[in-house]
Write an enzyme that holds these catalytic residues in place. Sequence first.
Site, short mmCIF file in Angstrom:
data_model
loop_
_atom_site.label_atom_id
_atom_site.label_comp_id
_atom_site.label_asym_id
_atom_site.label_seq_id
_atom_site.Cartn_x
_atom_site.Cartn_y
_atom_site.Cartn_z
N GLU A 97 0.84 -1.20 0.00
CA GLU A 97 0.00 0.00 0.00
C GLU A 97 0.88 1.25 0.00
O GLU A 97 2.03 1.22 0.41
CB GLU A 97 -0.88 -0.10 1.25
N ASP A 98 0.33 2.34 -0.48
CA ASP A 98 1.09 3.59 -0.51
C ASP A 98 1.17 4.24 0.87
O ASP A 98 2.22 4.65 1.33
CB ASP A 98 0.52 4.58 -1.54
N ASP A 101 -3.47 5.82 6.49
CA ASP A 101 -3.86 7.11 7.04
C ASP A 101 -4.85 6.83 8.19
O ASP A 101 -4.44 6.52 9.30
CB ASP A 101 -4.48 7.92 5.89
N ASP A 157 -1.36 10.69 -5.04
CA ASP A 157 -1.93 11.77 -5.84
C ASP A 157 -2.63 12.83 -5.01
O ASP A 157 -3.04 12.60 -3.88
CB ASP A 157 -2.97 11.20 -6.81
N ARG A 163 1.34 11.69 -9.27
CA ARG A 163 1.75 10.31 -9.00
C ARG A 163 3.13 10.00 -9.57
O ARG A 163 3.84 9.12 -9.10
CB ARG A 163 0.76 9.32 -9.62
P1 IMP Z 1 -7.27 5.48 4.87
O1 IMP Z 1 -8.40 4.54 4.56
O2 IMP Z 1 -7.74 6.75 5.51
O3 IMP Z 1 -6.13 4.84 5.61
O4 IMP Z 1 -6.76 6.03 3.49
C1 IMP Z 1 -5.95 5.33 2.70
C2 IMP Z 1 -5.91 5.92 1.31
O5 IMP Z 1 -6.18 7.33 1.27
C3 IMP Z 1 -4.52 5.76 0.78
O6 IMP Z 1 -4.37 4.49 0.17
C4 IMP Z 1 -4.39 6.92 -0.17
O7 IMP Z 1 -4.88 6.54 -1.42
C5 IMP Z 1 -5.27 8.00 0.42
N1 IMP Z 1 -4.47 8.97 1.21
C6 IMP Z 1 -4.44 9.11 2.54
N2 IMP Z 1 -3.61 10.10 2.92
C7 IMP Z 1 -3.08 10.59 1.79
C8 IMP Z 1 -2.11 11.64 1.50
O8 IMP Z 1 -1.55 12.32 2.38
N3 IMP Z 1 -1.83 11.84 0.19
C9 IMP Z 1 -2.41 11.13 -0.82
N4 IMP Z 1 -3.29 10.14 -0.60
C10 IMP Z 1 -3.63 9.88 0.69
MG MG Z 2 -4.33 4.01 -1.91
#
Ligand code: IMP
Ligand code: MG
Length: 179
Positions: A97-98, A101, A157, A163
């Site tokens: 995963e990138d 968050d 992104d 990206r």
């Molecule tokens: P989560 O479900 O809140 O953990 O979000 C995960 C997804 O939100 C990641 O896989 C990213 O695609 C996107 N995301 C969360 N934070 C960032 C950020 O700072 N920059 C870009 N994409 C983000």
């Molecule tokens: Mg993602």
Amino acid sequence: MKDKTSVMIPQEKLEARIQEVADQINKDYAGKTVHLIGILKGSVMFLAELAKRLTVPVTMDFMSVSSYGDAMESSGIVRISKDTDEGIENKDVIIVEDIVDSGRTLSYLLELLQKRKPASLKLCTLLDKPSRRVVDIKADYTCFEVEDKFVIGFGLDYLQHYRNLSYIGCVEEIGDERE
Ligand code: IMP
Ligand code: MG
């Protein structure tokens, strides 16, 4: 006006750390085949850089999930827009995963994939923003912890832009135009 962006993690630092994580995975998975599942689209650059450095046998698949929300916040409602091509039963799976968050996307995915009975299931993330966590998720392999800033580049992104940057940057000020 264009977005105002800055460099947070330069390319050399990214590559050096990805090598360290790959070395660790090579040790941990000695004698096994690693089945990488990249989460599209954010993980593509990281997955490529990581996979090149793995010396254990590697297979790959991809999934695409979208979590409803605005450009900067995920909602926790996750929709699978592309599932894996192959099953994962009895495979040693690492989700790539990138960024983790809030943890909502990953917690949903881990639960879903666990039901498919892999031999093992681990999570490898390029970035972790622990201060933003809503769901209790911890990656098995993390390259960098970052502060609570919106990051871009190396797969990540903002409104589908940036990206392709070879480094991790952050958006300091939002403009009405992207480069
Ligand atoms: P989560 O479900 O809140 O953990 O979000 C995960 C997804 O939100 C990641 O896989 C990213 O695609 C996107 N995301 C969360 N934070 C960032 C950020 O700072 N920059 C870009 N994409 C983000
Ligand atoms: Mg993602």
